[in-house]
Design an enzyme around this catalytic site. Structure first.
Site: not given
Ligand code: NAD
Length: 328
Positions: A232, A261
């Site tokens: 994000r 964005e």
């Molecule tokens: P997820 O919930 O499976 O994983 C997120 C991870 O981040 C978890 O392991 C959590 O413990 C960790 N986390 C939380 N707070 C943290 C911190 N302060 N420091 C470090 N780690 C921390 O989510 P995901 O499915 O892996 O997705 C991750 C992100 O990717 C989503 O939040 C979304 O914003 C983004 N995303 C982007 C796209 C795209 O098209 N570019 C598509 C899907 C998701």
């Protein structure tokens, strides 16, 4: 259910029409926000995407219009005031893990393109320029890669980078035992960033992670490091990153997401003045590569998004357990 689907493009409509389980769908091109919420009158549910705004004001208007359900056709939910929705009794459901590989693979595409400059080589060769000057990259093998957030996407990313022979380090508030057993080294944020050749962000945007990458944390980066953000835009303080690029401290920047964005991505500004000074500055750097939030955009992910979204609506209609509900 009668559902208003906001911020749609033809590709959304194609996949939703294919996987609709019998709901009355109305597609809107407009995003959902304070100005457009009036359009939800008469709908029982709304379906939204990453740049729709569902703050407390929008939620009150949705509630007044009789909207009973919000389904997100994405994983992130930072654009919804979950607490306010819960207080109004409107469940918010999402698609938690539609295809982590889609986003992880896009992060790798950004790395490879920035490193080996294939986008520049493509243009050169088309113009009859076969010179290799300024196209030199570096081997990924044995490089230190720092992964911030090892959930679904971060984990898929770690697996790919291990395959390249990288030394993978990670920071997560909940380290993953399986990844650690597979040779991913967990440490503090500072330890993970230190000496990394590539830093890739995969944690969610929350109050605690907003501007995680700022002037202070950028100082921990090795000179010439590559920063990749497919998570994000708000994870990065854009002005601070621009300063670091100008000072030649940050070596490369690959973005699929951007703080501002909402007003730009998914729209065609090719014949207009781009209404954003920071992104035009970013685009001007030779070592910056920006894609407009396309990490999710694969056939497999679109099928999963449509299937899970209609599954979420069906579960609500049948009174089943709402497995994909976002809680406060
Ligand atoms: P997820 O919930 O499976 O994983 C997120 C991870 O981040 C978890 O392991 C959590 O413990 C960790 N986390 C939380 N707070 C943290 C911190 N302060 N420091 C470090 N780690 C921390 O989510 P995901 O499915 O892996 O997705 C991750 C992100 O990717 C989503 O939040 C979304 O914003 C983004 N995303 C982007 C796209 C795209 O098209 N570019 C598509 C899907 C998701």
């Amino acid at each position: 259910m009668k559902i208003a689907v906001f911020s749609t493009h033809q590709y959304d409509q194609d996949f939703f029409n294919q996987f609709n389980t019998g709901h009355d769908i109305n597609y809107l091109v407009l995003p959902l926000n304070e100005q457009t919420v009036a359009l939800t009158a008469g709908f029982e549910a709304i379906c939204i995407f990453v740049n729709d705004t569902v703050n407390a004001g929008v939620l009150n208007a949705l509630h007044a219009n009789g909207v009973k359900l919000i389904v997100l056709r994405c994983a992130g939910f930072n654009n919804v005031d979950i607490k306010a929705a819960s207080e109004l009794g409107i469940p918010v459901l999402r698609v938690p893990a539609y295809s982590p590989e889609a986003v992880a693979e896009h992060a790798v595409a950004l790395i490879l393109t920035l490193n080996r400059k294939t986008h520049k080589a493509y243009n050169r060769v088309r113009e009859g320029n076969f010179s290799l000057e300024k196209l030199m990259g570096f081997n990924l093998h044995n490089r230190k890669v720092a992964v911030i957030g090892t959930g679904n996407i971060g984990k898929a990313f770690c697996h790919i980078l291990k395959g390249f022979g990288c030394k993978v380090y990670a920071y997560d508030i909940y380290p993953d035992a399986d990844l650690a057993a597979q040779g991913v080294t967990y440490g503090t944020l500072e330890e993970t960033l230190a000496d990394a050749d590539i830093i890739s962000l995969h944690c969610p945007l929350m109050d605690s992670t907003r501007h995680l990458i700022n002037a202070q944390t950028l100082k921990l980066f090795k000179q010439g490091a590559m920063l990749i953000n497919t998570s994000r835009g708000g994870l990065i303080n854009t002005a601070d990153v621009i300063e670091s690029l100008k000072n030649c401290h940050l070596g490369y920047l690959g973005l699929d997401v951007y703080e501002q964005e909402g007003k730009l991505f998914f729209h065609d500004y090719s014949e207009d003045v781009i209404p954003d000074e920071l992104i035009t500055r970013l685009i001007s750097f030779p070592n910056v590569l920006i894609t407009s939030h396309q990490g999710f955009f694969t056939k497999e992910a679109m099928e999963q998004i449509a299937t899970v979204t209609f599954g979420n609506v069906d579960a609500f209609v049948k009174g089943d357990e709402l497995l994909n509900r976002v809680s406060v």
